[in-house]
Design an enzyme around this catalytic site. Structure first.
Site, PDB file in Angstrom:
ATOM      1  N   HIS A  63       1.240  -1.366   0.024  1.00 14.43           N
ATOM      2  CA  HIS A  63       0.163  -0.490  -0.182  1.00 14.43           C
ATOM      3  C   HIS A  63       1.375   1.641  -0.154  1.00 14.43           C
ATOM      4  O   HIS A  63       0.429   2.871   0.159  1.00 14.43           O
ATOM      5  CB  HIS A  63      -0.933  -0.224   0.914  1.00 14.43           C
ATOM      6  CG  HIS A  63      -2.126  -1.355   0.934  1.00 14.43           C
ATOM      7  ND1 HIS A  63      -2.778  -1.486   0.421  1.00 14.43           N
ATOM      8  CD2 HIS A  63      -2.548  -2.040   2.396  1.00 14.43           C
ATOM      9  CE1 HIS A  63      -3.389  -1.754   0.438  1.00 14.43           C
ATOM     10  NE2 HIS A  63      -3.588  -2.828   1.971  1.00 14.43           N
ATOM     11  N   ASP A  90      -3.152 -10.096  -3.079  1.00 16.94           N
ATOM     12  CA  ASP A  90      -3.063  -9.747  -1.284  1.00 16.94           C
ATOM     13  C   ASP A  90      -4.924  -9.465  -1.886  1.00 16.94           C
ATOM     14  O   ASP A  90      -5.473  -9.352  -2.206  1.00 16.94           O
ATOM     15  CB  ASP A  90      -2.509  -8.692  -0.673  1.00 16.94           C
ATOM     16  CG  ASP A  90      -2.743  -8.207   0.682  1.00 16.94           C
ATOM     17  OD1 ASP A  90      -2.075  -8.633   1.686  1.00 16.94           O
ATOM     18  OD2 ASP A  90      -3.784  -7.602   0.683  1.00 16.94           O
ATOM     19  N   HIS A 137      -6.585  -6.766  -0.857  1.00 21.80           N
ATOM     20  CA  HIS A 137      -6.483  -5.770  -0.867  1.00 21.80           C
ATOM     21  C   HIS A 137      -6.005  -5.338  -2.006  1.00 21.80           C
ATOM     22  O   HIS A 137      -5.018  -5.337  -2.528  1.00 21.80           O
ATOM     23  CB  HIS A 137      -6.197  -4.856   0.203  1.00 21.80           C
ATOM     24  CG  HIS A 137      -6.984  -4.962   1.873  1.00 21.80           C
ATOM     25  ND1 HIS A 137      -6.341  -5.681   2.829  1.00 21.80           N
ATOM     26  CD2 HIS A 137      -8.020  -5.022   1.740  1.00 21.80           C
ATOM     27  CE1 HIS A 137      -6.903  -6.225   3.382  1.00 21.80           C
ATOM     28  NE2 HIS A 137      -7.824  -5.424   3.381  1.00 21.80           N
ATOM     29  N   ASP A 163      -4.624 -12.969   3.417  1.00 21.29           N
ATOM     30  CA  ASP A 163      -6.461 -12.663   3.680  1.00 21.29           C
ATOM     31  C   ASP A 163      -6.939 -12.064   3.071  1.00 21.29           C
ATOM     32  O   ASP A 163      -7.860 -12.161   2.952  1.00 21.29           O
ATOM     33  CB  ASP A 163      -5.553 -10.418   4.064  1.00 21.29           C
ATOM     34  CG  ASP A 163      -4.762  -9.783   3.028  1.00 21.29           C
ATOM     35  OD1 ASP A 163      -5.146  -9.886   1.550  1.00 21.29           O
ATOM     36  OD2 ASP A 163      -4.962  -8.785   3.399  1.00 21.29           O
TER      37      ASP A 163
HETATM   38 ZN   LIG Z   1      -3.566  -7.226   2.227  1.00 22.29          ZN
END
Ligand SMILES: [Zn+2]
Length: 361
Positions: free
Chosen positions: A142, A179, A181, A264
């Protein structure tokens, strides 16, 4: 020994990174405080699974090293590197960016989490290893060029890609991010750079809520977002990998495959709503290995990103390491007892078809 010379980069000093926890941090009374999601047990329980399974007898442990400030600047502004290192050096619990914290132990941990993958990339590129898994924290995908966010202080995988280009002269590097996200930081860093292909499979609209759409393709189409509906499991991820990830990477012809391996999207993760099982992560690792064999002589390095289920993360990490090393799977069925939806659902099929249409016309 395994079929492959597979490296493992792990360091106890990354356990010492203890950012403050709770949701929202500091916003709850003590009696209601919950532990942080990005917590040290993510690594210690993984280590226990690796030791218990016996896999450590079949992989090669590679010591990490500290990244230098100049290496951090491969993917970040000088101001960002200065800010993060200065705050981390205090050892105090402070917010470094949106949802990104530094605390005791962070300074060493973040330099190892950024530097460890460089040791792995170096070993894979010089041929002493076939592939490797860097199990370190804090995560990185991120973090943008000039901003920390989402538990990520510096973008470890972006630094690794740049390092391979600058220090080893690679013309093209591919980053595949599974991931749950969106890998917004990696996207931001390479969006206008056609020498690095960025592919992100993620839960549509999760975090960050406003990035990761199909329309963000980069100047030359080298940014590939694959937003998937909540609930996507083993079948949906395999389908997305086969229909979009593999063709995009094949067409790009990278000399190195980097994998932002956040677990995740597991069925029990508290921060995602996906349904991948332990065998499902093994299947993803197998696909990554096969793809790397096909396009870049098997050269692949996976980096741990997210993954917050203390039930699934350690076993998913084990499954991925076994996959990289082509070892028999310890778990043929999900040991957590989750039944993955076997068949592809219509919504998953439709999401992959839409991404195919956007990216592979
Ligand atoms: Zn994540």
């Amino acid at each position: 020994m395994a079929e492959r010379r597979t490296g493992l980069v792990y360091d106890e000093r990354c356990v010492a990174h203890e950012p403050p926890g709770g949701i929202p941090p500091g916003g709850l009374p003590d009696w209601a405080a919950v532990p942080p999601f990005e917590r040290p047990e993510r690594l210690t329980l993984t280590r226990r699974a690796l030791e218990g399974s016996g896999v450590l007898g079949s992989v090669i442990e590679l010591p990490p090293r500290f990244a230098t400030e100049a290496e951090l600047r491969l993917a970040h502004t000088e101001a960002h590197v200065r800010r993060v290192l200065d705050l981390a050096a205090t050892g105090e619990r402070v917010e470094v960016g949106a949802d990104a914290w530094s605390g005791p132990g962070t300074h060493e941990a973040l330099l190892l989490a950024a530097g460890g993958p460089l040791a792995a990339v170096e070993a894979v590129l010089d041929g002493s290893l076939d592939n490797a898994f860097a199990l370190l924290r804090p995560p990185g995908h991120h973090a943008e060029r000039d901003a920390a966010m989402g538990y990520c202080l510096v973008n470890n995988i972006a630094i690794a890609a740049r390092w391979a280009q600058r220090e080893r002269g690679l013309a093209r590097v591919a980053i595949v991010d599974w991931d749950v996200h969106h890998g917004n930081g990696t996207e931001e860093i390479f969006l206008d750079d056609p020498s690095v292909l960025t592919v992100s499979l993620h839960q549509d609209g999760l975090y960050p809520a406003h990035t990761g759409g199909l329309a963000t393709r980069g100047a030359e189409g080298t940014n590939v977002n694959v937003p998937l509906p909540a609930g996507t499991g083993d079948a949906g991820y395999a389908h997305a990998f086969d229909r979009i990830v593999a063709p995009a990477v094949r067409a790009f012809r990278p000399e190195l495959l980097l994998i932002a391996a956040g677990q995740d999207a597991s069925a029990t993760d508290p921060l995602g709503r996906m349904s991948i099982t332990v065998p499902g992560f093994r299947a993803l690792a197998d696909r990554a290995v096969a793809l790397a064999d096909e396009v870049c002589g098997g050269r692949a390095v996976a980096l741990l990103e997210g993954g917050y289920s203390l039930l699934h993360l350690p076993l998913a990490n084990l499954a991925i390491l076994e996959g990289l090393a082509e070892l028999p799977a310890t778990f043929a069925h999900d040991p957590v007892g989750v039944d993955a939806p076997v068949a592809l659902r219509d919504v998953e099929w439709a999401a992959v078809a839409a991404a195919e249409q956007a990216h592979l016309p």
